[in-house]
Scaffold this active site. Structure first.
Site, short mmCIF file in Angstrom:
data_model
loop_
_atom_site.label_atom_id
_atom_site.label_comp_id
_atom_site.label_asym_id
_atom_site.label_seq_id
_atom_site.Cartn_x
_atom_site.Cartn_y
_atom_site.Cartn_z
N GLY C 148 0.80 -1.10 0.12
CA GLY C 148 0.07 0.16 -0.15
C GLY C 148 0.82 1.34 0.18
O GLY C 148 2.09 1.18 0.06
N CYS C 149 0.49 2.42 -0.21
CA CYS C 149 0.98 3.57 -0.38
C CYS C 149 1.47 3.95 1.09
O CYS C 149 2.57 4.32 1.01
CB CYS C 149 0.13 4.76 -0.90
SG CYS C 149 -1.59 4.95 -0.26
N TYR C 150 0.56 4.19 1.97
CA TYR C 150 1.38 4.68 3.40
C TYR C 150 2.15 3.58 3.86
O TYR C 150 3.28 4.02 4.27
CB TYR C 150 0.02 4.69 4.28
CG TYR C 150 -0.92 5.86 4.18
CD1 TYR C 150 -0.34 7.03 4.11
CD2 TYR C 150 -2.30 5.65 3.88
CE1 TYR C 150 -1.45 8.25 4.18
CE2 TYR C 150 -3.22 6.64 4.05
CZ TYR C 150 -2.97 7.94 3.92
OH TYR C 150 -3.68 9.01 4.00
N THR C 152 4.35 1.80 2.43
CA THR C 152 5.66 1.88 1.64
C THR C 152 6.27 3.20 2.24
O THR C 152 7.61 3.00 2.67
CB THR C 152 5.39 2.35 0.32
OG1 THR C 152 5.02 1.25 -0.50
CG2 THR C 152 6.76 2.69 -0.61
N ALA C 153 5.70 4.29 2.34
CA ALA C 153 6.44 5.52 2.94
C ALA C 153 6.67 5.38 4.31
O ALA C 153 7.89 5.70 4.85
CB ALA C 153 5.61 6.83 2.89
#
Lengths: 342, 342, 342, 342
Positions: C148-150, C152-153
């Protein structure tokens, strides 16, 4: 205190009516209908109103609209034409913020709006609610057709030029830019921030429903048909309309004076000094139209810049202005709000 | 690999050149000048370039521009006209992204730009770098005047109509909307997010410097003077220009065909299907002009919608396109970037 | 050239895959499915792709996915788990950009996602596609669960601290801000420009589906369970995630060195110089995570700032990176795109 | 009607004072100073005020500030400390919207603000103008130090937790997000729409001047020093602050009740129902702080969400609230404005 009802209070013109009427000295909102949200507090949907209202959405049946002094329709097109008759018969005055009663020619209305009109006889009675043109008739009206947002900005910009016989009427151009709240509070992909943000586009170039409304308004003032090209655009902001108007001068007039004279006694139309460029934010949240007029390089093309907040002077604010006229209140009652800048 | 120098690399057209040239197969940026930032790595100012360049800003004196094959001026107006001569004499080709060499009539240039021209003789030599009009001349040029952003969008939109003798030339209207990067990377109050955000305005209605440039371009193509009203607007977005063009039809032509034929072989001009409304985001980051043509209600007014990214096809991308032509590379070398949507 | 299929190409991760793969040197998109848009050209929905693709949406039945080398699922949660098996059996490799295979504990997945898992046995086989952690396993995988995007960060920001035993694991905080494209191309009122523009809010504080994914990833690296508070926010921009991470230091380490060492060989993770504040726009459109680490006032709280483009390193870019690893291409093939700034 | 003077009326807090005071029932703005704009009408700089004021900017010497009842300093830091003494001696009350009198420890102030304090003795007299904490002292004050924007949002969010002994005081975290108007109306590249738009970043992580102010306020309430990590961020919007606050619970309390009880009688602090996520737009233009409190997954971390309009409750609105208290007006006189949504 008059009693106010709002039909369809979940959209942007509905909540804007609630914002303006929350502080109105002579009007109190008693009913807001929404079949879908019936039972929910209005400020649960719009937390900005917490502390200013305790109204609860009700079904049209339970709202007691017939006991109101005035009912605003903040509904999609086609609702008010079916419900206004009963209210009028009950002695309630009606202000429709949608388009049902704006076009005098019923056949033309039906062609543009794609439906059969339910109350053609009311169309004849309805007064077009642009106070700067129709103030007297509005004062005596039972039923007011509140103008569209683009039509308000465009008509106020062209009026002084037409009334002073300064321009050719066959080739008017209105290049208009609107913030996205003009599309309403509808779940549509094209209005998403990820779609409409940081981008600019025209739409409806082949024909937009505000075209016949503007043409009708200008033609009435001119006393003859006008030729108009109208191109609306979507600009990545929330509120505001900027109309850039072009016409060919046929007479040498003092343009600045023409505009200042025409609007000298209008509380809600502000003619800016010569050379100005009005910004939409200068009217954000306020019931104002600010206008500047230019004649680039002294040529024969006149350029008018006209800005409004589409939800205020272009919708709810103008509706309250009309209500004030209909009930004999000061025209600016509840409309003293200073625009929000920055 | 040719050696490229950039004078004035701290502004938006400078960094955009760096973005495009970072992946160019035949060109390498060897020098970027900035008197103020000399010694600083370019990617310290523009972290988006980290990993793509290790160039350091240098003073003009230390940059070794005379050893480059081509030098881009991404500077304010008035710089290139003083420095181009020496570079040309050293055998370096020059592409000016500012306005110094765009206007053939030096007196007119001086009147609009408010300064004395330092190299009138170079004005005569310079080729106006709109490849869709001047491709052959650009191929053989030593000095190219890269077009302005508005002029690119407006000329590409009007060209097919003029070349097909379809419109009256005396009353063209160009209503243009630009994102704020067009104002450059300058510390000005009017360009702050808190000022320009969520608002819309016109500017320069009395006269904008791109007016004579557009008029010159269109008049050259028409073979006679054209009459043009040009109104630029600022829209709250970062990149993009949307030109809405109006003209009076004087001949019955197949408008869609006129445009498709004119640009059939142009890699960077995309004529959309009839009825389209191009969005500026459809060209964001790409070297493209997308165009749609309309004839509302079948009347005699034609409306052209033309969009570009002001920093790419309106500046740095077109400059690279010109460089490609001047050096015999494929015209789209380094320009294959797909626009960023959403 | 490998043959690529995309299931569900109408959303933002789908179109982003198309943008990235349009210029990929070793992959060609042969099929894009959309039951709803079957028969429509992809570039009719996404004009930014005009000139870069001539693919037409097809139904899943007609797409010929079984003949592809790899299929990306750019679908809502719950689709890939039903369709992956047949593709894998046909020898097709699968990369799921949704959440179906991200959580190893099927019961936990079912609780958070509110549905029964259709292929628990594939969960066990799937490799979590964060190359900076699982590169080797990805190279040999048939089925990759793209993060997911969150997650990853956040994971890339915490990893060096955990692997160096520098922080207490019981009270990690991830305060994350996302642009609205993270909500997908869905018609929802809350994502309208008029709703999400010029405003900021938290959401899902009680529990967001990315919480278990992040916790799983960090716990695997730590070798023990971690305690995490995760608060996502919506910020009025289109692309980008900014994660602000807080942890309590339990060991005196050279934080800058810890991060630089950990990512020294990672092409797509960029550790900024000490004292930096990465902006989301520095990675806009690029497959990058930029990170800075701070220790305010020399206290015992470490603050990590980690930014990605949610659609690239947070979705489609990372998926292409995984594809490159699975097929033995250079890890950065097709991913050389320079971020777009401004 | 009291007579009001504003020193430094060209910035955002100055124009916001003018907006709020334009409709104040008991106060009239008699003088607005700006050395640079002296002689210009205020509404020429701020067209949003056209029709609401006819004040002209004057030099400090000509403004007659000594005859005002109260003078607001809407100036950069370091001005009020030099000019307040003379006004106080003339019997004028003073409200400083800058930071000159906010920090009780003069040495600490001088260290953070990098200048010598001109009036340390006034620091001792000044009352910190957070009415929800210091109402009584404000009522009797001659000199009020109006709180900073971040400190207002953060203190109001933490206060109930501290006063109920619910949290550990050694490791508070305030992750704050501000719109760009917080940076003032200053021509700086970093605040341009093309720089700050469509992007998100932290700043001042190493130390921001609001840190000691918040720490002082919370420590006073706690009766002991608190440990605080404060990370401000810039979000691409014009107005609004969103503070996300984290603390470790040390006592089992009914969090919702703790907040509702604490603010039950506060007109300008609105505790939202459990589970809410306040949006900054819900307070846009209004003098309100809206707060929600969460305990994610029932763990021992409490999360508070606190939003204000940085220019209203975070600056000019709170200053008017303080003025109302100092002069015995109703606390909400002139502050009834309904927030603007959308």
């Amino acid at each position: 205190m008059i009693k106010v009802g709002i039909v369809g209070g979940t959209g942007y013109t509905g909540v804007e009516l609630l914002r303006l009427l929350a502080l109105h000295p002579h009007a109190k909102v008693c009913a807001v209908t929404s079949r879908k949200e019936a039972g929910m507090r209005v400020d649960a949907m719009y937390p900005s109103l917490r502390g200013y209202t305790d109204v609860v959405f009700s079904t049209p049946e339970d709202a007691g609209l017939g006991e109101c002094d005035v009912v605003f329709f903040a509904t999609p097109n086609g609702i008010a034409m079916g419900e206004a008759r009963a209210l009028l018969d009950a002695g309630v005055r009606v202000i429709d913020l949608a388009a049902d009663f704006r076009i005098g020619n019923v056949a033309e209305w039906e062609a543009w709006y794609g439906m059969r009109h339910a109350s053609p006889e009311l169309v004849a009675e309805a007064v077009y609610g642009l106070p700067e043109v129709n103030r007297e008739a509005i004062c005596g009206a039972r039923l007011v057709a509140n103008p569209g947002c683009y039509p308000t900005a465009v008509q106020l910009g062209f009026l002084p030029l037409i009334q002073s016989d300064a321009i050719a009427l066959d080739s008017l151009i209105a290049d208009c830019k609107s913030g996205v709240s003009g599309a309403g509070r509808k779940a549509e992909v094209s209005s998403l921030l990820a779609e409409a943000g940081d981008s600019f586009k025209a739409y409806g170039v082949a024909g937009h429903r505000h075209l016949p409304e503007i043409r009708q308004g200008l033609s009435r003032v001119a006393g003859e048909p006008v030729g108009l090209t109208f191109v609306p655009h979507l600009t990545p902001m929330i509120r505001g309309i900027h109309a850039t108007l072009y016409a060919r001068l046929v007479r040498d007039v003092d343009l600045q004076d023409v505009f200042e004279s025409r609007y000298a006694n209008e509380r809600f139309v502000d003619v800016l000094p010569a050379g100005s460029h009005p910004e939409t934010r200068s009217v954000r949240g306020g019931n104002l139209c600010r206008i500047a007029v230019h004649r680039p390089q002294g040529g024969d093309t006149v350029v008018v810049l006209s800005v409004i907040d589409n939800l205020v002077k272009g919708a709810a604010g103008q509706a309250v202005q009309n209500m004030n006229l209909m009930f004999g209140f000061a025209e600016d009652a509840g409309l003293g709000i200073v625009p929000l800048q920055p």
